[in-house]
Design a protein around this motif. Structure first.
Motif, PDB file in Angstrom:
ATOM      1  N   GLU A  50     -10.264   1.919   5.797  1.00  0.00           N
ATOM      2  CA  GLU A  50     -11.259   1.860   4.729  1.00  0.00           C
ATOM      3  C   GLU A  50     -10.892   0.787   3.704  1.00  0.00           C
ATOM      4  O   GLU A  50     -11.762   0.048   3.219  1.00  0.00           O
ATOM      5  N   ILE A  51      -9.596   0.668   3.391  1.00  0.00           N
ATOM      6  CA  ILE A  51      -9.156  -0.359   2.442  1.00  0.00           C
ATOM      7  C   ILE A  51      -9.438  -1.751   2.999  1.00  0.00           C
ATOM      8  O   ILE A  51      -9.950  -2.635   2.293  1.00  0.00           O
TER       9      ILE A  51
ATOM     10  N   LEU B  91      -7.094   0.315  -6.700  1.00  0.00           N
ATOM     11  CA  LEU B  91      -6.826  -1.005  -6.133  1.00  0.00           C
ATOM     12  C   LEU B  91      -8.079  -1.874  -6.165  1.00  0.00           C
ATOM     13  O   LEU B  91      -8.036  -3.042  -6.589  1.00  0.00           O
ATOM     14  N   LEU B  92      -9.203  -1.326  -5.726  1.00  0.00           N
ATOM     15  CA  LEU B  92     -10.435  -2.107  -5.701  1.00  0.00           C
ATOM     16  C   LEU B  92     -10.908  -2.458  -7.108  1.00  0.00           C
ATOM     17  O   LEU B  92     -11.450  -3.553  -7.333  1.00  0.00           O
TER      18      LEU B  92
ATOM     19  N   ASP C 288      -5.750   5.805   4.642  1.00  0.00           N
ATOM     20  CA  ASP C 288      -7.040   5.156   4.407  1.00  0.00           C
ATOM     21  C   ASP C 288      -6.973   3.646   4.638  1.00  0.00           C
ATOM     22  O   ASP C 288      -7.768   2.889   4.090  1.00  0.00           O
TER      23      ASP C 288
ATOM     24  N   THR D 159      -4.452   4.385  -5.934  1.00  0.00           N
ATOM     25  CA  THR D 159      -5.505   4.883  -5.065  1.00  0.00           C
ATOM     26  C   THR D 159      -6.369   3.722  -4.578  1.00  0.00           C
ATOM     27  O   THR D 159      -6.320   2.619  -5.138  1.00  0.00           O
ATOM     28  N   LYS D 160      -7.149   3.967  -3.556  1.00  0.00           N
ATOM     29  CA  LYS D 160      -8.081   2.936  -3.072  1.00  0.00           C
ATOM     30  C   LYS D 160      -9.014   2.500  -4.194  1.00  0.00           C
ATOM     31  O   LYS D 160      -9.271   1.298  -4.377  1.00  0.00           O
TER      32      LYS D 160
ATOM     33  N   LEU E 159       0.811  -1.215   0.000  1.00  0.00           N
ATOM     34  CA  LEU E 159       0.000   0.000   0.000  1.00  0.00           C
ATOM     35  C   LEU E 159       0.846   1.267   0.000  1.00  0.00           C
ATOM     36  O   LEU E 159       0.367   2.340  -0.373  1.00  0.00           O
TER      37      LEU E 159
ATOM     38  N   ARG F 202      -0.487   4.354   5.817  1.00  0.00           N
ATOM     39  CA  ARG F 202      -1.471   4.724   4.804  1.00  0.00           C
ATOM     40  C   ARG F 202      -2.711   5.266   5.510  1.00  0.00           C
ATOM     41  O   ARG F 202      -3.319   4.592   6.357  1.00  0.00           O
TER      42      ARG F 202
ATOM     43  N   GLU G 144     -13.213  -2.478   2.801  1.00  0.00           N
ATOM     44  CA  GLU G 144     -13.680  -2.714   1.428  1.00  0.00           C
ATOM     45  C   GLU G 144     -13.291  -4.114   0.953  1.00  0.00           C
ATOM     46  O   GLU G 144     -14.110  -4.833   0.368  1.00  0.00           O
TER      47      GLU G 144
END
Length: 327
Positions: free
Chosen positions: A74-75, A43-44, A71, A39-40, A11, A69, A78
């Motif tokens: 949140e990562i 990545l998603l 976020d 970015t998140k 990350l 990191r 998700e």
């Protein structure tokens, strides 16, 4: 060849430690700019539209130090909530873990690996390259907090370096006797450490195993995990001991993983850059994810021929330190 279904995701390449085997002092480091990190959302997108359709179901978040990191929670949430995710874990140095362990656990993270190369504060600081205040106590507090929160298994990764922490092998192994902790001894690797690495710079797992066996005895634990560790236990202990022998025993035929760097490079092998793909650039260039998926599928087909058996051919292949690859 095992089915490749495990993605290690870096990350961030930055870290609040500078360990000898990850960010050697003589290495010239230039950190990835924040705008060059995946970015998140990117990545998603890659997970949902590229990796999961190709059969990836196990994910590990790494760095650098992933807790840097912003976020990270949140990562974790998700990825944990993706219906295809069978396993989600994280590797950390635990320095920030006492503050973040509970939120990560509640977000869906259930397994954690912590780097802990010494129980002696002075030795610990020497290994992590710290010249200011000691960081051992806060790291230890992070480990205890993770245990309290409920991470199970809680794994401690130990890199044994000759003349630095090899005298602590038994002390570290002893942690598994009364707690359900899993200590994994990892052979020192020559990534980004060309000046440090020599025939005497690493201790084979067989020697570490023998030392523990002579003290307490050792038996096979009959446990299999996502990685290449050979698992044993001290008789009647609550935890286990793992031995990762990437230098003394090649386990390429058991490899089930690929690595995604923080700046979006997909790497099929830790010690070999052959075939790597810049997935971030492909996304930002507007290439359809179906085309990206096909490129990754082709790389999966040739992965068995891309392995670190070639490590003895020279050191030119080690263009990045471990922190830049994703540990």
């Amino acid at each position: 060849m095992n089915k490749v279904d495990y993605l290690r995701i870096s990350l961030i390449d930055k870290c609040n430690f500078r360990c000898q085997y990850c960010m050697p002092n003589d290495a010239e480091l230039s950190y990835i700019l924040s705008q060059e990190l995946l970015t998140k959302f990117e990545l998603l997108t890659l997970l949902k539209e590229v990796f999961i359709p190709l059969g990836f179901t196990k994910f590990r978040l790494t760095g650098g130090e992933p807790l840097l990191r912003q976020d990270i929670t949140e990562i974790v949430e998700e990825i944990a909530n993706l219906p295809e995710t069978k396993d989600l874990s994280l590797t950390t140095n635990a320095y920030l873990l006492s503050e973040k362990a509970e939120s990560l656990f509640l977000a869906g993270l259930k397994r954690i690996n912590i780097s802990l190369d010494s129980l002696n504060p002075d030795t610990f600081d020497r290994i992590i390259g710290n010249t200011n205040k000691s960081r051992w106590q806060k790291t230890w507090q992070g480990i205890l907090k993770a245990y309290e929160v409920g991470f199970n298994p809680l794994k401690l990764n130990v890199v044994i370096i000759p003349d630095i922490n090899e005298h602590e092998i038994l002390d570290l192994a002893e942690l598994t006797i009364n707690k359900n902790w899993h200590v994994r001894f990892i052979e020192f690797m020559p990534i980004g450490n060309n000046q440090l690495f020599s025939e005497k710079a690493w201790i084979p797992s067989s020697e570490i195993r023998e030392k523990i066996k002579n003290k307490w005895g050792l038996e096979e634990a009959n446990i299999t995990g996502n990685g290449p560790a050979d698992i044993f236990k001290i008789p009647h202990s609550k935890g286990t001991l793992g031995f990762i022998s990437q230098m003394s025993e090649c386990f390429c035929d058991r490899c089930n993983r690929m690595r995604l760097s923080a700046d979006g490079w997909l790497r099929p092998c830790l010690l070999n850059e052959t075939g790597q793909i810049n997935l971030k650039q492909a996304l930002r260039d507007g290439i359809n994810t179906s085309e990206i998926r096909e490129k990754v599928a082709q790389l999966l087909l040739i992965k068995p021929d891309i392995n670190f058996k070639q490590r003895d051919a020279g050191t030119d292949m080690y263009d990045r330190t471990m922190s830049q690859i994703g540990g």
